[in-house]
Design a protein around this motif. Structure first.
Motif, PDB file in Angstrom:
ATOM      1  N   LEU A 107       0.819  -1.250  -0.022  1.00 57.96           N
ATOM      2  CA  LEU A 107       0.031   0.140   0.218  1.00 57.96           C
ATOM      3  C   LEU A 107       0.875   1.235   0.067  1.00 57.96           C
ATOM      4  O   LEU A 107       1.725   1.452   0.736  1.00 57.96           O
ATOM      5  N   SER A 108       0.449   2.112  -0.930  1.00 59.45           N
ATOM      6  CA  SER A 108       1.247   3.508  -0.821  1.00 59.45           C
ATOM      7  C   SER A 108       0.329   4.651   0.114  1.00 59.45           C
ATOM      8  O   SER A 108      -0.871   4.771  -0.048  1.00 59.45           O
ATOM      9  N   VAL A 109       1.325   4.686   1.153  1.00 55.53           N
ATOM     10  CA  VAL A 109       0.409   5.505   2.326  1.00 55.53           C
ATOM     11  C   VAL A 109       0.876   6.858   2.555  1.00 55.53           C
ATOM     12  O   VAL A 109       2.099   7.090   2.633  1.00 55.53           O
ATOM     13  N   GLU A 139      -2.890   9.680   6.228  1.00 54.51           N
ATOM     14  CA  GLU A 139      -3.538   8.431   6.364  1.00 54.51           C
ATOM     15  C   GLU A 139      -3.219   7.411   7.235  1.00 54.51           C
ATOM     16  O   GLU A 139      -3.650   6.182   7.272  1.00 54.51           O
ATOM     17  N   LEU A 140      -2.275   7.739   8.337  1.00 52.54           N
ATOM     18  CA  LEU A 140      -1.540   6.704   9.313  1.00 52.54           C
ATOM     19  C   LEU A 140      -2.827   6.183  10.016  1.00 52.54           C
ATOM     20  O   LEU A 140      -2.761   5.025  10.234  1.00 52.54           O
ATOM     21  N   SER A 170      -2.247   2.093  11.133  1.00 55.58           N
ATOM     22  CA  SER A 170      -1.466   2.416  12.157  1.00 55.58           C
ATOM     23  C   SER A 170      -1.328   0.901  12.855  1.00 55.58           C
ATOM     24  O   SER A 170      -0.153   0.675  13.555  1.00 55.58           O
ATOM     25  N   HIS A 171      -2.155  -0.279  12.778  1.00 56.54           N
ATOM     26  CA  HIS A 171      -1.996  -1.307  13.097  1.00 56.54           C
ATOM     27  C   HIS A 171      -0.969  -2.270  12.302  1.00 56.54           C
ATOM     28  O   HIS A 171      -0.605  -3.464  12.829  1.00 56.54           O
ATOM     29  N   ILE A 172      -0.884  -1.667  11.265  1.00 57.74           N
ATOM     30  CA  ILE A 172       0.201  -2.404  10.350  1.00 57.74           C
ATOM     31  C   ILE A 172       1.704  -1.639  10.405  1.00 57.74           C
ATOM     32  O   ILE A 172       2.694  -2.231   9.415  1.00 57.74           O
ATOM     33  N   LYS A 202       8.091   6.598   8.310  1.00 62.41           N
ATOM     34  CA  LYS A 202       7.818   7.902   7.841  1.00 62.41           C
ATOM     35  C   LYS A 202       7.079   8.166   6.715  1.00 62.41           C
ATOM     36  O   LYS A 202       6.959   9.118   5.707  1.00 62.41           O
ATOM     37  N   GLY A 203       6.136   7.071   6.257  1.00 65.40           N
ATOM     38  CA  GLY A 203       5.149   6.963   5.197  1.00 65.40           C
ATOM     39  C   GLY A 203       5.867   6.484   3.889  1.00 65.40           C
ATOM     40  O   GLY A 203       6.975   6.163   4.122  1.00 65.40           O
ATOM     41  N   GLY A 204       5.235   5.966   2.955  1.00 66.73           N
ATOM     42  CA  GLY A 204       5.513   5.371   2.103  1.00 66.73           C
ATOM     43  C   GLY A 204       4.756   4.038   1.623  1.00 66.73           C
ATOM     44  O   GLY A 204       3.867   4.083   2.089  1.00 66.73           O
TER      45      GLY A 204
END
Length: 194
Positions: free
Chosen positions: A97-99, A103-104, A108-110, A117-119
């Motif tokens: 997944l691109s996050v 969108e954290l 957050s659970h994974i 830091k995202g990505g």
């Protein structure tokens, strides 16, 4: 957030397949019998939890499964209590997944580490035995019982089930296998091999 790409392994005709997803629309194009339907079915079965069947395991891996069974049929074979011996045979789907940081809350659970830091974030879905020890013991018991019964009835030339591990797994598939999920290391999201 969107699915960036998936890696499918050991599912039907897809021994190893990488699929990148477009920001808008992704279309599968290919010749007949090239794996388009297998890819769509893999996404449906892994992500929507449709029922798996034995034929979802790549046909090329059946020989390897029977080779494992051949080892289990030997006198003094050691009980298998982990599934690592099936790791390169079992159907898997890696979803990346691109996050973005905004969108954290959805993922957050994974998140694998606090310094993320995202990505890309990845999850591996793997079809694996519920209890490898139980699989080992049940197969051996039924296999040896069948061979003993055949030996007692030699004039009838019986061939009783199971003749090999594939036959055993095929008949008991839904009671043997379960879908599990594992968090993947984001630093390896661009590795050539899943």
């Amino acid at each position: 957030m969107r699915i960036a790409f998936v890696d499918i392994r050991n599912f039907r005709k897809l021994k190893q397949c990488h699929i990148d997803f477009s920001n808008e629309t992704t279309v599968f194009v290919g010749a007949n019998n090239s794996g388009k339907t297998s890819a769509m079915d893999a996404l449906g079965k892994f992500l929507v939890k449709r029922n798996f069947v034995f034929n979802d395991i790549t046909l090329a891996n059946h020989e390897s499964i029977n080779a494992i069974g051949d080892g289990w049929e030997k006198e003094g074979a050691k009980i298998q209590d982990t599934f690592e011996f099936l790791e390169n045979i079992n159907p898997t789907l890696d979803v990346w997944l691109s996050v973005t940081n905004s969108e954290l809350q959805y993922v957050s659970h994974i998140i694998p580490t606090l310094d993320w830091k995202g990505g890309n974030l990845g999850v591996r879905f793997m079809l694996q035995p519920k209890d490898t020890s139980k699989l080992f013991l049940e197969y051996r018991e039924l296999y040896f019982t069948a061979r003993l019964t055949e030996a007692k009835n030699m004039k009838n030339s019986l061939m009783l089930w199971p003749n090999n591990l594939c036959e055993f797994i095929e008949k008991r598939f839904s009671s043997i296998f379960v879908l599990k999920a594992y968090i993947l290391d984001p630093s390896k999201s661009n590795d050539k091999v899943p």
